[in-house]
Design an enzyme around this catalytic site. Structure first.
Site: not given
Length: 308
Positions: A242-245
């Site tokens: 979930a890094a991008g989110d």
């Protein structure tokens, strides 16, 4: 407090943790399995809420046990769920493999998300009341376009994460204010593997682009301005799911609060760096207090701090 509307997916993540991801036709033994709330839309909503945004989630879950749990998780994070419909059938699921380096591979089954084909009564006003609308591509494209149209009609900033990568119609790109692809999505959209060239090409379609580069940081480009690179924080990644989110949710909050783009990128990058150090999607997302403490520690250590 900045107001954010999210029109997007809500999935249950079925996550297998393995020493090394299997190759095609190979079977490996994993070390752990977890069932965790996720979905790119819901992830961005939770990230923004934990970081201080006033967030409304627009989408759908199924009439199943996963749907009840997904709705509850959003509510517990402080996300308004009145516009999250319950439809017959199964909720969306994502089947995720995470290796010991934190890298992941994902198969998404849309489920209830596929039933979101446009806006429902009240959605237009919810979008109109926001500072930013966050969009991704895990809903049918007609719903994404409808949301972008509503945002443009109300003068609301539209931030699109073009994932999963796919060709995008000119109408949608014409309605996007800020495009946030990762380097692979930027390459898929442009056919150019070099991020600077891909960003330059994307500026022919949208006014601002942020290309996320993983451990290499982020690249920001805007029409009529010099590109800006913000380095990543050096951390040991446990799970990058979930890094991008987390980054996008944080960026929307920071921009809504009036930070400069460079300052917003630094703040969002710190939030993303915290998220990859913990397993899971929404479970890994930091609070505002955690981000501020980490930035203060960076300053004391002589590293990158929060720009204004």
């Amino acid at each position: 407090m900045t107001a954010i509307a999210v029109l997007g997916s809500t999935n249950m993540d079925l996550v297998a943790y393995v020493p090394k991801a299997p190759r095609l036709g190979e079977t490996v033994t994993g070390r752990e399995f977890r069932t965790l709330p996720g979905g790119k839309g819901a992830n961005q909503a939770v990230a923004a809420a934990r970081l201080g945004g006033e967030v409304v989630m627009i989408g759908a879950v199924g009439a199943d046990a996963f749907g009840s749990r997904l709705r509850a998780a959003l509510g517990e994070a402080g996300v308004e769920t009145a516009a999250l419909r319950t439809v017959e059938g199964a909720s969306g699921t994502a089947h995720i493999t995470v290796d010991d380096e934190g890298a992941n591979s994902i198969v998404v089954i849309p489920g209830a998300n596929a039933r979101v084909t446009g806006l429902e009564p009240g959605d237009d006003s919810r979008i109109g009341a926001a500072d930013s609308l966050l969009l991704q591509l895990e809903l049918p494209l007609e719903a994404v376009v409808a949301g972008a149209r509503a945002a443009r009609a109300h003068g609301v900033r539209t931030i699109l994460t073009p994932a999963p990568a796919r060709p995008l119609p000119a109408e949608l790109l014409d309605l996007v204010d800020l495009l946030v692809p990762n380097e692979h999505e930027a390459a898929a959209l442009t056919g150019l593997t070099e991020p600077d060239r891909a960003a330059e090409a994307l500026l022919h379609r949208v006014p601002e682009v942020v290309v996320t580069l993983g451990a290499a940081g982020v690249l920001y480009a805007a029409r009529g301005a010099e590109p800006v690179r913000v380095p990543a924080h050096r951390v040991r990644a446990v799970d990058t799911t979930a890094a991008g989110d987390t980054f996008v949710g944080a960026l929307a909050v920071a921009l809504g609060e009036g930070r400069s783009m460079e300052g917003a990128l630094a703040w969002a990058s710190r939030a993303a760096a915290l998220s990859v150090q913990r397993p899971g999607a929404q479970d890994s997302m930091p609070t505002r207090a955690e981000v501020e403490r980490a930035l203060a520690a960076d300053v004391r250590a002589g590293g990158p701090g929060a720009a204004s």
